[in-house]
Write an enzyme that holds these catalytic residues in place. Sequence first.
Site, PDB file in Angstrom:
ATOM      1  N   ASP B 123       0.834  -1.193   0.000  1.00 59.26           N
ATOM      2  CA  ASP B 123       0.000   0.000   0.000  1.00 59.26           C
ATOM      3  C   ASP B 123       0.873   1.248   0.000  1.00 59.26           C
ATOM      4  O   ASP B 123       1.723   1.412   0.875  1.00 59.26           O
ATOM      5  CB  ASP B 123      -0.933  -0.019   1.221  1.00 59.26           C
ATOM      6  CG  ASP B 123      -2.146   0.862   1.010  1.00 59.26           C
ATOM      7  OD1 ASP B 123      -2.424   1.256  -0.141  1.00 59.26           O
ATOM      8  OD2 ASP B 123      -2.833   1.169   2.002  1.00 59.26           O
ATOM      9  N   PHE B 125       1.206   5.693  -0.423  1.00 61.24           N
ATOM     10  CA  PHE B 125       0.806   6.822   0.432  1.00 61.24           C
ATOM     11  C   PHE B 125       0.986   8.058  -0.445  1.00 61.24           C
ATOM     12  O   PHE B 125       1.749   8.945  -0.126  1.00 61.24           O
ATOM     13  CB  PHE B 125       1.767   6.812   1.650  1.00 61.24           C
ATOM     14  CG  PHE B 125       1.518   7.769   2.755  1.00 61.24           C
ATOM     15  CD1 PHE B 125       0.292   7.865   3.385  1.00 61.24           C
ATOM     16  CD2 PHE B 125       2.568   8.569   3.252  1.00 61.24           C
ATOM     17  CE1 PHE B 125       0.094   8.732   4.462  1.00 61.24           C
ATOM     18  CE2 PHE B 125       2.382   9.429   4.324  1.00 61.24           C
ATOM     19  CZ  PHE B 125       1.140   9.507   4.928  1.00 61.24           C
ATOM     20  N   HIS B 130      -3.725  13.815   1.601  1.00 62.00           N
ATOM     21  CA  HIS B 130      -3.883  12.823   2.672  1.00 62.00           C
ATOM     22  C   HIS B 130      -2.659  12.822   3.594  1.00 62.00           C
ATOM     23  O   HIS B 130      -2.792  12.806   4.821  1.00 62.00           O
ATOM     24  CB  HIS B 130      -4.092  11.437   2.050  1.00 62.00           C
ATOM     25  CG  HIS B 130      -4.171  10.328   3.052  1.00 62.00           C
ATOM     26  ND1 HIS B 130      -5.184  10.219   3.977  1.00 62.00           N
ATOM     27  CD2 HIS B 130      -3.345   9.263   3.287  1.00 62.00           C
ATOM     28  CE1 HIS B 130      -4.992   9.141   4.728  1.00 62.00           C
ATOM     29  NE2 HIS B 130      -3.893   8.545   4.330  1.00 62.00           N
ATOM     30  N   GLU B 196     -10.912   3.680   3.906  1.00 63.46           N
ATOM     31  CA  GLU B 196      -9.957   4.500   3.157  1.00 63.46           C
ATOM     32  C   GLU B 196     -10.258   4.327   1.670  1.00 63.46           C
ATOM     33  O   GLU B 196     -10.218   3.215   1.156  1.00 63.46           O
ATOM     34  CB  GLU B 196      -8.506   4.110   3.446  1.00 63.46           C
ATOM     35  CG  GLU B 196      -8.031   4.567   4.824  1.00 63.46           C
ATOM     36  CD  GLU B 196      -6.510   4.592   4.984  1.00 63.46           C
ATOM     37  OE1 GLU B 196      -6.000   5.467   5.687  1.00 63.46           O
ATOM     38  OE2 GLU B 196      -5.838   3.724   4.391  1.00 63.46           O
ATOM     39  N   GLU B 198      -9.408   4.133  -1.854  1.00 67.65           N
ATOM     40  CA  GLU B 198      -8.197   3.903  -2.651  1.00 67.65           C
ATOM     41  C   GLU B 198      -8.568   3.239  -3.973  1.00 67.65           C
ATOM     42  O   GLU B 198      -9.656   2.700  -4.136  1.00 67.65           O
ATOM     43  CB  GLU B 198      -7.214   2.974  -1.907  1.00 67.65           C
ATOM     44  CG  GLU B 198      -6.849   3.443  -0.517  1.00 67.65           C
ATOM     45  CD  GLU B 198      -5.587   2.790   0.038  1.00 67.65           C
ATOM     46  OE1 GLU B 198      -4.820   2.202  -0.748  1.00 67.65           O
ATOM     47  OE2 GLU B 198      -5.391   2.890   1.254  1.00 67.65           O
ATOM     48  N   ASP B 230      -9.286   0.217   2.114  1.00 62.27           N
ATOM     49  CA  ASP B 230      -8.281  -0.233   3.082  1.00 62.27           C
ATOM     50  C   ASP B 230      -8.824   0.075   4.482  1.00 62.27           C
ATOM     51  O   ASP B 230      -8.395   1.011   5.149  1.00 62.27           O
ATOM     52  CB  ASP B 230      -6.978   0.529   2.805  1.00 62.27           C
ATOM     53  CG  ASP B 230      -5.864   0.076   3.736  1.00 62.27           C
ATOM     54  OD1 ASP B 230      -5.871  -1.096   4.144  1.00 62.27           O
ATOM     55  OD2 ASP B 230      -4.991   0.909   4.053  1.00 62.27           O
ATOM     56  N   ARG B 234      -8.452   3.139  13.606  1.00 57.97           N
ATOM     57  CA  ARG B 234      -7.545   4.259  13.901  1.00 57.97           C
ATOM     58  C   ARG B 234      -6.967   4.206  15.301  1.00 57.97           C
ATOM     59  O   ARG B 234      -5.833   4.662  15.516  1.00 57.97           O
ATOM     60  CB  ARG B 234      -8.281   5.585  13.702  1.00 57.97           C
ATOM     61  CG  ARG B 234      -8.784   5.819  12.286  1.00 57.97           C
ATOM     62  CD  ARG B 234      -7.665   5.731  11.258  1.00 57.97           C
ATOM     63  NE  ARG B 234      -8.144   6.073   9.916  1.00 57.97           N
ATOM     64  CZ  ARG B 234      -7.387   5.979   8.838  1.00 57.97           C
ATOM     65  NH1 ARG B 234      -6.146   5.529   8.925  1.00 57.97           N
ATOM     66  NH2 ARG B 234      -7.876   6.294   7.660  1.00 57.97           N
ATOM     67  N   GLN B 237      -4.265   1.480  15.172  1.00 56.91           N
ATOM     68  CA  GLN B 237      -3.159   1.986  14.353  1.00 56.91           C
ATOM     69  C   GLN B 237      -2.308   3.025  15.096  1.00 56.91           C
ATOM     70  O   GLN B 237      -1.074   2.969  15.069  1.00 56.91           O
ATOM     71  CB  GLN B 237      -3.737   2.603  13.075  1.00 56.91           C
ATOM     72  CG  GLN B 237      -2.701   3.091  12.076  1.00 56.91           C
ATOM     73  CD  GLN B 237      -3.340   3.829  10.891  1.00 56.91           C
ATOM     74  OE1 GLN B 237      -4.562   3.895  10.758  1.00 56.91           O
ATOM     75  NE2 GLN B 237      -2.508   4.389  10.029  1.00 56.91           N
ATOM     76  N   LYS B 250      -4.815  -2.523  10.215  1.00 51.92           N
ATOM     77  CA  LYS B 250      -5.174  -2.641   8.800  1.00 51.92           C
ATOM     78  C   LYS B 250      -5.461  -4.077   8.375  1.00 51.92           C
ATOM     79  O   LYS B 250      -6.186  -4.280   7.392  1.00 51.92           O
ATOM     80  CB  LYS B 250      -3.997  -2.155   7.931  1.00 51.92           C
ATOM     81  CG  LYS B 250      -3.525  -0.755   8.205  1.00 51.92           C
ATOM     82  CD  LYS B 250      -4.373   0.262   7.477  1.00 51.92           C
ATOM     83  CE  LYS B 250      -3.736   1.648   7.500  1.00 51.92           C
ATOM     84  NZ  LYS B 250      -4.491   2.589   6.671  1.00 51.92           N
ATOM     85  N   THR B 254      -9.298  -6.010   3.881  1.00 50.57           N
ATOM     86  CA  THR B 254      -9.110  -5.017   2.822  1.00 50.57           C
ATOM     87  C   THR B 254     -10.020  -5.457   1.687  1.00 50.57           C
ATOM     88  O   THR B 254      -9.934  -6.605   1.249  1.00 50.57           O
ATOM     89  CB  THR B 254      -7.648  -4.993   2.338  1.00 50.57           C
ATOM     90  OG1 THR B 254      -6.787  -4.800   3.467  1.00 50.57           O
ATOM     91  CG2 THR B 254      -7.414  -3.892   1.324  1.00 50.57           C
ATOM     92  N   GLU B 361      -9.926  12.022   8.266  1.00 49.74           N
ATOM     93  CA  GLU B 361      -9.779  13.395   7.760  1.00 49.74           C
ATOM     94  C   GLU B 361     -11.109  14.143   7.771  1.00 49.74           C
ATOM     95  O   GLU B 361     -11.162  15.314   8.141  1.00 49.74           O
ATOM     96  CB  GLU B 361      -9.241  13.361   6.322  1.00 49.74           C
ATOM     97  CG  GLU B 361      -7.800  12.895   6.215  1.00 49.74           C
ATOM     98  CD  GLU B 361      -7.383  12.681   4.765  1.00 49.74           C
ATOM     99  OE1 GLU B 361      -7.032  13.663   4.106  1.00 49.74           O
ATOM    100  OE2 GLU B 361      -7.426  11.526   4.278  1.00 49.74           O
TER     101      GLU B 361
END
Lengths: 396, 396
Positions: B123, B125, B130, B196, B198, B230, B234, B237, B250, B254, B361
């Site tokens: 994965d 970034f 972000h 997430e 993606e 994904d 939080r 993490q 994570k 997925t 976010e």
Amino acid sequence: MGLKSFVEVPDDSHFPLENLPYGIFRPKAPVGGDPSQAVAAPRPGVAIGDSVLDLSAISSAGLFDGPLLSNSQCFNQPSLNKFLAMGRPAWKEARATIQKLLSLIKQNEVEMVLPVVIGDYTDFFSSMYHAKNCGTIFRGPENPIPTNWFHLPIAYHGRASSVVVSGTDVIRPSGQGHPVSSSSPYFGPSKKLDFELEMAVIVGPGNELGRPINVNEAYEHIFGLVLMNDWSARDIQAWEYVPLGPFLGKSFSTTISPWIVTLEALEPFACDAPKQEPHPLSYLAEKKHMNYDIPLEVWIKPAEHEKAAIVTKSNFKHLYWTITQQLAHHTINGCNLKPGDLLGTGTISGPEKESLGCLLELTWNGQNELSLNGSPQKFLEDGDEVIFTGYCKVCY
Amino acid sequence: MGLKSFVEVPDDSHFPLENLPYGIFRPKAPVGGDPSQAVAAPRPGVAIGDSVLDLSAISSAGLFDGPLLSNSQCFNQPSLNKFLAMGRPAWKEARATIQKLLSLIKQNEVEMVLPVVIGDYTDFFSSMYHAKNCGTIFRGPENPIPTNWFHLPIAYHGRASSVVVSGTDVIRPSGQGHPVSSSSPYFGPSKKLDFELEMAVIVGPGNELGRPINVNEAYEHIFGLVLMNDWSARDIQAWEYVPLGPFLGKSFSTTISPWIVTLEALEPFACDAPKQEPHPLSYLAEKKHMNYDIPLEVWIKPAEHEKAAIVTKSNFKHLYWTITQQLAHHTINGCNLKPGDLLGTGTISGPEKESLGCLLELTWNGQNELSLNGSPQKFLEDGDEVIFTGYCKVCY
């Protein structure tokens, strides 16, 4: 007293009849033989002294006559995954049958290949000495061990595709290195190639997605252990690892030993694991909190030297988090483990200066030099051969 | 003007004849049918409107009559990996043949399964918005983007075993959450479950260990793209990720879309990628620096609501590092990619408040609330359905 066998096994062999580690091999093509002939198929074997027991031949001859293995095709496979999925009762039956058996091939007449199809590879970070040394080197001496470290076995996902069997050449990786102050990053072949002394669990049956494995049942999901070298490019790693962890500094090659030593064979060498303070959360608090007393050594043989030189002496028993705690933690969120998955322990450093598990620690990030048969060295040079050994011995 | 076909495809379908995304499906068992009957084997298909073209049937009937596919068994497989390994000439031949063909099954009569055997999942970034928002939330507003971010596409290894196909239930993971100040860590079901937004590359032929792929040839190794969620816990993490990156926060699930949209189908939607300053190192400097204009949306349907509510509108074109740069970087150290490997882009956030790609976010780590059809919400609740869509349309 060791088990008796008509097979002659030298006293100092790593593979006595009590061990019986598993691997995948194929007979070597005869020298000067017809090159157009097909290469022999890879098959499972067990090491005894300097020989290999061919399990596919034993199985085809009907010699696995126990209830679980008599009708199984698990040894007529190019990997161990099918056998791993069958779990400990099948593993015990195989061990009992093999300890009665014979049909051997000399190890120097075979080529060993990767013993399992590795679905996922995870690497833990479970030696407190290693965590403390790395923290001091990369982040300074104040609070070198992160707060979370004593609460959970920290780990990251590694790269499965680049796991290779011992003996495979490792190509020095290129990449971006950590820039000095505000200059641009360096690009080129890594200048800080390192080994990492680890062992790794080979996973057995595993679990379904969403169903964690209890820490007191984790043992049943561990088939055995391999030696593992988690080759590391320290300059690439130092530049890339914030904030998502190691990536290209590790993924160019990871070497495992060709023989998987089973937990049955390691049982006589079980010992207490370090006391844990703070006491772990209940999902990590295990009834039997055990390590194994496995002395480990690393030797380096530079290309132009005749002999290898020893660079470290460590021991598996130094791990703070046990392999059963690692496995339970890995699945507590529901993550599914599969037969053949690989769980590295992380670098196994001991408390003494002579027991550190990588060159980063041994040379304090290149500030000091090692002496290899009198030659000074900091990181790995082209042509170096890196040799790991682990060998348990009962004292009578 | 779109291509013409006797197949009726509604104007607003995501799957017109120009798209032809690939997936793996099996016909559903008839309702009330004999439950003892064997489940139909999974097989490759292509989506057209609300139907699926059965490629195994087409292939068995000898309708793939081009030079590369006429004698291939690549469509008589339960995954796409064999087809992916054949590379772009075979993919183009398949596309040309399929655009002339017919034999369709209604999509609501089939069950979609995971289209590839994923060897490794990585994965990235690669959205600057972000990276900036996460950095500000986790590490404060001063220098929220790490120095290395503008020099290389940062990534971490993800967990391949827990990648599931869209529609699979996700179980809320348990784990250790970040403790408040110096208290002990919290343990229990995650309180900060997030999505997430993606997309992800499905790798084609790939490379051998030790042989990097040139950035200008990376396109030939990308078969197509899927949508990817994904899922992230939080609280887990935030506590575990120092210093080795995301792990259990994570690896519980997925989700990828069942249909792989090929780069051929996306070609009309290519657009310039953002200008990069500083200029990337030469191994990342590509002749064609391109993104695709793919509008992306996320909708959430809480269990007790009748309708889903939109929570974000972003676009694939916001990615700072392109998928070809990601792939070239991934292999620069010699790391080997294999057919079917999955490379996630990382969360795709845009510049506006309404284009952020995750709840972390959108709610600024739970400080603000979203309104879903009038109901306030911070993180995901039990029973929420999360829906991603991506749909390109040419403006005539």
